[in-house]
Design an enzyme around this catalytic site. Structure first.
Site, PDB file in Angstrom:
ATOM      1  N   ALA A 246       0.792  -1.234   0.000  1.00  0.00           N
ATOM      2  CA  ALA A 246       0.000   0.000   0.000  1.00  0.00           C
ATOM      3  C   ALA A 246       0.824   1.285   0.000  1.00  0.00           C
ATOM      4  O   ALA A 246       0.257   2.375   0.032  1.00  0.00           O
ATOM      5  CB  ALA A 246      -0.996   0.045   1.169  1.00  0.00           C
ATOM      6  N   GLY A 248       2.624   2.543  -2.520  1.00  0.00           N
ATOM      7  CA  GLY A 248       2.304   3.245  -3.765  1.00  0.00           C
ATOM      8  C   GLY A 248       0.892   3.787  -3.774  1.00  0.00           C
ATOM      9  O   GLY A 248       0.637   4.889  -4.277  1.00  0.00           O
ATOM     10  N   ASP A 249      -0.058   3.034  -3.198  1.00  0.00           N
ATOM     11  CA  ASP A 249      -1.442   3.497  -3.130  1.00  0.00           C
ATOM     12  C   ASP A 249      -1.561   4.716  -2.221  1.00  0.00           C
ATOM     13  O   ASP A 249      -2.328   5.635  -2.502  1.00  0.00           O
ATOM     14  CB  ASP A 249      -2.350   2.371  -2.619  1.00  0.00           C
ATOM     15  CG  ASP A 249      -2.381   1.187  -3.563  1.00  0.00           C
ATOM     16  OD1 ASP A 249      -2.243   1.399  -4.780  1.00  0.00           O
ATOM     17  OD2 ASP A 249      -2.538   0.049  -3.084  1.00  0.00           O
TER      18      ASP A 249
END
Length: 298
Positions: A246, A248-249
């Protein structure tokens, strides 16, 4: 401004392992956990936790559906457009974590049921200047449709092209911000970005394909952007990585949150770098994403 996230919702099944098993091998793991995830839902959760006005657009199935919606509700995400479908499981991600890095196996499940009519229903309340964010864990035809409809309404669009896949001209042309990581950037351009020169070459190749603005996340080397022909760089904030799930998210969610507040791209990138640096210090997906106050305290 309102932010619409059209994408996936998954239940993550996570286990730590000392190394990746070979074919036919069984090894011992530890720390098994279930955690709501999916690139779309993670980005929506990041936007909600960081103070953005966000609506999730997607589908859940019979297994884990209530848990996935409930998690987003708890982070301040509007889930009116998260539809429950029968006869199929919610999306599933099996995640093996080795030395802080993750390997992921996906089953799309209900994510394959996201439809044009659901996108139309959600975007009825969208206005010019609002934002639409998407990824590639739902059918590519729906991604293309959502981006096209958003541009017809005068919205600002962001595409996180992950997992990497061959994209149509329509998807590229209707993406105002194209946000790959290093391996994804290499997939689309043949160039692995790791400094200003290579990042600029990546952006030039992508602009030839119709992309307007490119933001490349480069892990410990920070992030780089080419927007309107200008180069911007945000440094990585040092952190001891425990789990990169997560990260990059979180970056994408933080970036669009700041842009929707009127921030310039450089300020938005710095904020996104701070947010993702907190995420990697924690295990899990949505639960590892920081709240606004935690980021501003850095």
């Amino acid at each position: 401004m309102k932010i619409f996230v059209v994408g996936s919702l998954n239940m993550d099944l996570v286990i730590k392992a000392p190394f990746m098993p070979e074919n036919g091998m069984t090894i011992g793991g530890e720390g098994f956990m279930t955690n709501p995830g999916g690139k779309g839902a993670n980005q929506a959760a990041a936007i909600g936790k960081l103070g953005g006005n966000v609506r999730m657009v997607g589908c859940v199935g019979e297994a884990f559906g209530a848990e996935l919606k409930g998690a987003l509700d708890g982070y301040g995400v509007n889930t009116e457009y998260v539809k429950s479908v029968g006869g199929v499981s919610s999306g599933i991600a099996v995640i093996i974590v080795v030395d802080g890095d993750n390997r992921i196996i996906l089953d799309a499940g209900a994510n394959a049921k996201v439809s044009e009519s659901l996108v139309d229903e959600a975007l009825k309340e969208a206005e010019a200047g609002d934002y639409l964010v998407s990824q590639l864990e739902i059918d590519l035809s729906i991604v293309e449709y959502a981006l096209k409809k958003a541009k017809e309404k005068g919205m600002v669009t962001l595409l996180n092209p992950a997992p990497a896949a061959k994209l149509s001209e329509g998807i590229l042309a209707n993406s105002d911000y194209f946000i790959p990581n290093q391996s994804e950037a290499e997939f689309y351009t043949g160039i692995y970005p790791e400094d200003e020169t290579s990042a600029k070459k990546c952006a030039e190749k992508l602009s030839e394909q119709g992309v307007k603005n490119v933001v490349v996340t480069m892990g410990s080397k920070g992030s780089a952007c080419v927007a309107d022909g200008k180069y911007y760089k945000a440094e990585c904030f040092k952190a001891k990585a425990v789990d990169t799930t997560a990260a990059g998210d979180t970056y994408v969610g933080a970036l669009v949150t700041k842009l929707s507040e009127g921030a310039g791209i450089e300020e938005a990138m710095t904020f996104a770098s701070k947010a993702s640096s907190v995420t990697v210090t924690r295990r899990g997906a949505q639960q590892s994403i920081p709240f606004r106050a935690e980021v501003e305290a850095l």
